[in-house]
Design a protein around this motif. Structure first.
Motif, PDB file in Angstrom:
ATOM      1  N   LEU A 149       0.827  -1.195   0.000  1.00 20.54           N
ATOM      2  CA  LEU A 149       0.000   0.000   0.000  1.00 20.54           C
ATOM      3  C   LEU A 149       0.867   1.254   0.000  1.00 20.54           C
ATOM      4  CD1 LEU A 149      -2.714   1.449   0.178  1.00 20.54           C
ATOM      5  CD2 LEU A 149      -2.655   1.094   2.665  1.00 20.54           C
ATOM      6  N   SER A 150       1.960   1.211   0.742  1.00 20.04           N
ATOM      7  CA  SER A 150       2.880   2.350   0.768  1.00 20.04           C
ATOM      8  C   SER A 150       3.455   2.621  -0.616  1.00 20.04           C
ATOM      9  CB  SER A 150       4.018   2.078   1.756  1.00 20.04           C
ATOM     10  OG  SER A 150       5.011   3.076   1.677  1.00 20.04           O
ATOM     11  N   GLY A 164      -0.065  16.709 -12.172  1.00 23.38           N
ATOM     12  CA  GLY A 164      -0.990  17.659 -11.578  1.00 23.38           C
ATOM     13  C   GLY A 164      -2.342  17.076 -11.264  1.00 23.38           C
ATOM     14  N   GLU A 165      -2.516  15.753 -11.451  1.00 28.22           N
ATOM     15  CA  GLU A 165      -3.782  15.089 -11.176  1.00 28.22           C
ATOM     16  C   GLU A 165      -3.574  13.959 -10.178  1.00 28.22           C
ATOM     17  OE1 GLU A 165      -4.783  13.847 -15.119  1.00 28.22           O
ATOM     18  OE2 GLU A 165      -5.873  15.692 -15.550  1.00 28.22           O
ATOM     19  N   LYS A 166      -4.644  13.583  -9.496  1.00 24.22           N
ATOM     20  CA  LYS A 166      -4.545  12.537  -8.485  1.00 24.22           C
ATOM     21  C   LYS A 166      -4.343  11.173  -9.133  1.00 24.22           C
ATOM     22  CE  LYS A 166      -6.894  12.516  -4.727  1.00 24.22           C
ATOM     23  NZ  LYS A 166      -7.962  12.451  -3.701  1.00 24.22           N
ATOM     24  N   GLY A 167      -3.498  10.366  -8.508  1.00 22.09           N
ATOM     25  CA  GLY A 167      -3.338   8.983  -8.933  1.00 22.09           C
ATOM     26  C   GLY A 167      -4.371   8.089  -8.274  1.00 22.09           C
ATOM     27  N   VAL A 168      -4.465   6.849  -8.764  1.00 23.45           N
ATOM     28  CA  VAL A 168      -5.493   5.927  -8.249  1.00 23.45           C
ATOM     29  C   VAL A 168      -4.886   4.594  -7.806  1.00 23.45           C
ATOM     30  CG1 VAL A 168      -7.347   6.918  -9.618  1.00 23.45           C
ATOM     31  CG2 VAL A 168      -5.962   5.067 -10.592  1.00 23.45           C
ATOM     32  N   PHE A 169      -3.580   4.568  -7.612  1.00 21.43           N
ATOM     33  CA  PHE A 169      -2.925   3.299  -7.331  1.00 21.43           C
ATOM     34  C   PHE A 169      -3.246   2.765  -5.937  1.00 21.43           C
ATOM     35  CE2 PHE A 169      -0.127   5.920 -10.079  1.00 21.43           C
ATOM     36  CZ  PHE A 169      -0.431   5.271 -11.270  1.00 21.43           C
ATOM     37  N   ALA A 170      -3.553   3.637  -4.996  1.00 22.43           N
ATOM     38  CA  ALA A 170      -3.881   3.200  -3.633  1.00 22.43           C
ATOM     39  C   ALA A 170      -5.363   2.906  -3.456  1.00 22.43           C
ATOM     40  CB  ALA A 170      -3.429   4.248  -2.616  1.00 22.43           C
ATOM     41  N   THR A 171      -6.128   2.942  -4.546  1.00 22.58           N
ATOM     42  CA  THR A 171      -7.538   2.574  -4.473  1.00 22.58           C
ATOM     43  C   THR A 171      -7.689   1.059  -4.572  1.00 22.58           C
ATOM     44  OG1 THR A 171      -7.807   2.837  -6.867  1.00 22.58           O
ATOM     45  CG2 THR A 171      -8.256   4.761  -5.481  1.00 22.58           C
ATOM     46  N   ARG A 172      -8.934   0.594  -4.542  1.00 21.48           N
ATOM     47  CA  ARG A 172      -9.195  -0.850  -4.554  1.00 21.48           C
ATOM     48  C   ARG A 172     -10.215  -1.212  -5.628  1.00 21.48           C
ATOM     49  NH1 ARG A 172     -10.881  -1.543   1.623  1.00 21.48           N
ATOM     50  NH2 ARG A 172     -11.957   0.378   1.074  1.00 21.48           N
ATOM     51  N   ALA A 188      -9.435  -6.146  -3.633  1.00 14.07           N
ATOM     52  CA  ALA A 188      -8.012  -6.198  -3.931  1.00 14.07           C
ATOM     53  C   ALA A 188      -7.468  -4.804  -4.189  1.00 14.07           C
ATOM     54  CB  ALA A 188      -7.761  -7.085  -5.149  1.00 14.07           C
ATOM     55  N   ASP A 189      -6.138  -4.697  -4.202  1.00 14.18           N
ATOM     56  CA  ASP A 189      -5.502  -3.454  -4.603  1.00 14.18           C
ATOM     57  C   ASP A 189      -5.838  -3.166  -6.069  1.00 14.18           C
ATOM     58  OD1 ASP A 189      -4.406  -3.463  -2.106  1.00 14.18           O
ATOM     59  OD2 ASP A 189      -2.353  -3.870  -2.752  1.00 14.18           O
ATOM     60  N   SER A 190      -5.558  -1.961  -6.503  1.00 11.55           N
ATOM     61  CA  SER A 190      -5.917  -1.569  -7.869  1.00 11.55           C
ATOM     62  C   SER A 190      -5.168  -2.367  -8.928  1.00 11.55           C
ATOM     63  CB  SER A 190      -5.633  -0.074  -8.083  1.00 11.55           C
ATOM     64  OG  SER A 190      -4.243   0.194  -7.990  1.00 11.55           O
ATOM     65  N   ASP A 191      -4.067  -3.012  -8.557  1.00 13.38           N
ATOM     66  CA  ASP A 191      -3.343  -3.856  -9.499  1.00 13.38           C
ATOM     67  C   ASP A 191      -3.738  -5.320  -9.381  1.00 13.38           C
ATOM     68  OD1 ASP A 191      -2.205  -4.382  -7.056  1.00 13.38           O
ATOM     69  OD2 ASP A 191      -0.136  -4.006  -7.679  1.00 13.38           O
ATOM     70  N   GLY A 192      -4.753  -5.610  -8.554  1.00 16.03           N
ATOM     71  CA  GLY A 192      -5.230  -6.973  -8.385  1.00 16.03           C
ATOM     72  C   GLY A 192      -4.531  -7.753  -7.297  1.00 16.03           C
ATOM     73  N   GLU A 193      -3.469  -7.210  -6.746  1.00 12.52           N
ATOM     74  CA  GLU A 193      -2.732  -7.900  -5.687  1.00 12.52           C
ATOM     75  C   GLU A 193      -3.453  -7.767  -4.347  1.00 12.52           C
ATOM     76  OE1 GLU A 193      -0.028  -9.674  -6.010  1.00 12.52           O
ATOM     77  OE2 GLU A 193       1.134  -8.971  -7.719  1.00 12.52           O
ATOM     78  N   ASN A 194      -2.952  -8.545  -3.365  1.00  9.32           N
ATOM     79  CA  ASN A 194      -3.401  -8.421  -1.979  1.00  9.32           C
ATOM     80  C   ASN A 194      -4.908  -8.626  -1.843  1.00  9.32           C
ATOM     81  OD1 ASN A 194      -2.927  -7.960   0.787  1.00  9.32           O
ATOM     82  ND2 ASN A 194      -3.456  -5.786   0.589  1.00  9.32           N
ATOM     83  N   ALA A 195      -5.441  -9.607  -2.552  1.00 11.20           N
ATOM     84  CA  ALA A 195      -6.883  -9.860  -2.528  1.00 11.20           C
ATOM     85  C   ALA A 195      -7.325 -10.372  -1.155  1.00 11.20           C
ATOM     86  CB  ALA A 195      -7.256 -10.865  -3.605  1.00 11.20           C
ATOM     87  N   GLN A 196      -8.409  -9.782  -0.638  1.00 12.61           N
ATOM     88  CA  GLN A 196      -8.993 -10.177   0.642  1.00 12.61           C
ATOM     89  C   GLN A 196     -10.429 -10.629   0.413  1.00 12.61           C
ATOM     90  OE1 GLN A 196      -7.020  -9.972   3.500  1.00 12.61           O
ATOM     91  NE2 GLN A 196      -5.397  -9.349   2.070  1.00 12.61           N
TER      92      GLN A 196
END
Length: 433
Positions: A149-150, A164-172, A188-196
């Motif tokens: 997540l970090s 100048g725009e917000k990223g979305v990598f820490a979304t789910r 899961a994380d936005s890249d599909g990892e860490n699925a709960q």
């Protein structure tokens, strides 16, 4: 097996069977542990960026620089300069001349340091290679379990600094799998990892929908042997039945204020749109149409509702006022258009269109009315926008396997989030945390 979600409304008595057939195509092997991100395509305006290996990350559970690189490439805004072999921390002075020779415009370097209490301190510095000046410093301390997540948060920081725009990598994202006789709803994380795992059931689960604050999911479950809408609190696992009226209860979508849900109910005959008060569970009918109205969603300001209807003879996407008045058709290209999703900035509409027997993700510019297919695959379903309106996640069949894909709005950069031996469906991109 795909795209039955709208067609089932033509045969209310067969709803359970049809939805079961839909979910039976979610064949999955839940033995997979992680996804592999495969990025393809070339953009015209990508920023070339160098990512150095972070000092100390080789002994950490997660390699920050690897996750950072994959995030930035998947966004479509960046091209990671390959094969540099750099290993630097945030205090190192870069060789700007060498980096300029390799056509890098920016550089990220940093460190991952394990502290005495087991936590990790992540530090990073962003450099403007062209000017030779630092663009900013990043620092945070996290538990070992939060290293991934970090890294996503660091990617969001770099993305915002450079675009100048917000990223979305820490979304789910939420999605659904099936294995044998078990259906599972995953977060899961936005890249599909860490699925709960959020829910597992012997009966189908479909149509997950995020609340605007990201703390709850609404979805349809068949655990009562009929479609019932539930609201699920992610932090505690507590669930509440939101719609269990006579007939089918389906296609939930949250209002921007989280106080109500849109849904398709057949309690009064036919399949029509209703607004359900979350606190009381009371349902107010919005449409009075002899045909089928389904798959609703609100505009961000809550003033409009987009939905699918066959009132013109075939499934098309319409827009109406929030009180159900003033319905007007939005899609005019093609005879079968379903699964609308409005971009958070209100500029774009993505949906599925049947073209020559193939189902493809379309992106419609709402100001010009111009629609374009953005995929080369032929069995796409359920597109959903990232909260910054720059990416779309959808399900499809690629090389004989069902998988999640993300794509830029022009279709030029795609990333496959491929499960190891598993198939996945029904993706929904969550809001900012």
């Amino acid at each position: 097996m795909k795209h039955i979600s709208f067609l089932t409304f033509f045969f209310p008595a067969k709803w359970y069977l049809s939805a079961s057939l839909l979910c039976l195509s979610l064949i999955s092997n839940l033995a997979w542990a992680q996804f592999k991100v495969e990025v393809s395509g070339v953009g015209l305006t990508q920023v070339p960026i160098a990512i150095a290996s972070f000092k100390g990350e080789e002994s950490a559970p997660q390699k920050t620089s690897v996750i950072l690189s994959a995030d930035l490439e998947r966004s479509g805004q960046f091209r990671v300069v390959p094969n540099l072999g750099l290993s630097m921390d945030e205090l190192s002075r870069p060789d700007h001349a060498m980096l300029r020779q390799r056509s890098a415009d920016a550089l990220v370097a940093g460190s991952s340091t394990r502290l005495a209490d087991g936590r990790y301190e992540i530090r990073a510095r962003l450099w403007d290679v062209v000017s030779g000046q630092a663009r900013g410093d990043y620092r945070e301390t996290v538990a070992a379990a939060d290293l991934r997540l970090s890294a996503h948060r660091l990617a969001d920081w770099v993305y915002e600094r450079l675009t100048g725009e917000k990223g979305v990598f820490a979304t789910r994202i939420a999605y659904i799998t099936k294995t044998s006789n078990k259906y599972t709803l995953w977060i899961a994380d936005s890249d599909g990892e860490n699925a709960q795992m959020a829910l597992t059931s012997a009966e189908p689960i479909i149509s997950p929908s995020w609340s605007p604050n990201g703390t709850q999911l609404a979805y349809v479950s068949f655990e009562s042997r009929k479609p019932v809408i539930y609201v699920h609190e992610l932090a505690t696992g507590k669930r509440k039945v939101m719609a269990n009226f006579r007939g089918s209860n389906s296609a939930p979508a949250w209002a921007p204020d989280s106080n109500s849900l849109l849904a398709t109910l057949s309690r009064d005959g036919g399949s029509q749109l209703y607004q359900i008060d979350v606190a009381s569970g009371e349902a107010k009918r919005l449409t009075q149409n002899p045909g089928i109205d389904t798959e609703p969603s609100y505009s961000k300001d809550g003033s409009k509702i987009y939905f699918v209807s066959d009132r013109g003879g075939s499934p098309q996407i319409y827009r109406m006022n929030v009180n159900g008045t003033g319905a007007e058709r939005v899609t005019f290209t093609g005879s079968y258009n379903i699964s609308p999703a409005l971009s958070p900035d209100g500029r774009w509409l993505t949906y599925i269109s049947r073209v020559g027997g193939q189902f493809k993700v379309q992106v419609l510019n709402l100001s010009t009315g111009q629609a374009n297919a953005i995929t080369e695959t032929s069995a796409d379903e359920r597109p959903s926008f990232a909260p910054n309106s720059k990416l779309i996640v959808y399900a499809t069949v690629l090389q004989g396997r069902e998988a999640l894909m993300t794509s830029t709005l022009d279709g030029k950069i795609k990333a496959r989030l491929a499960g190891q031996g598993g198939d996945i469906r029904e993706p929904a991109w969550g809001p900012y945390r």
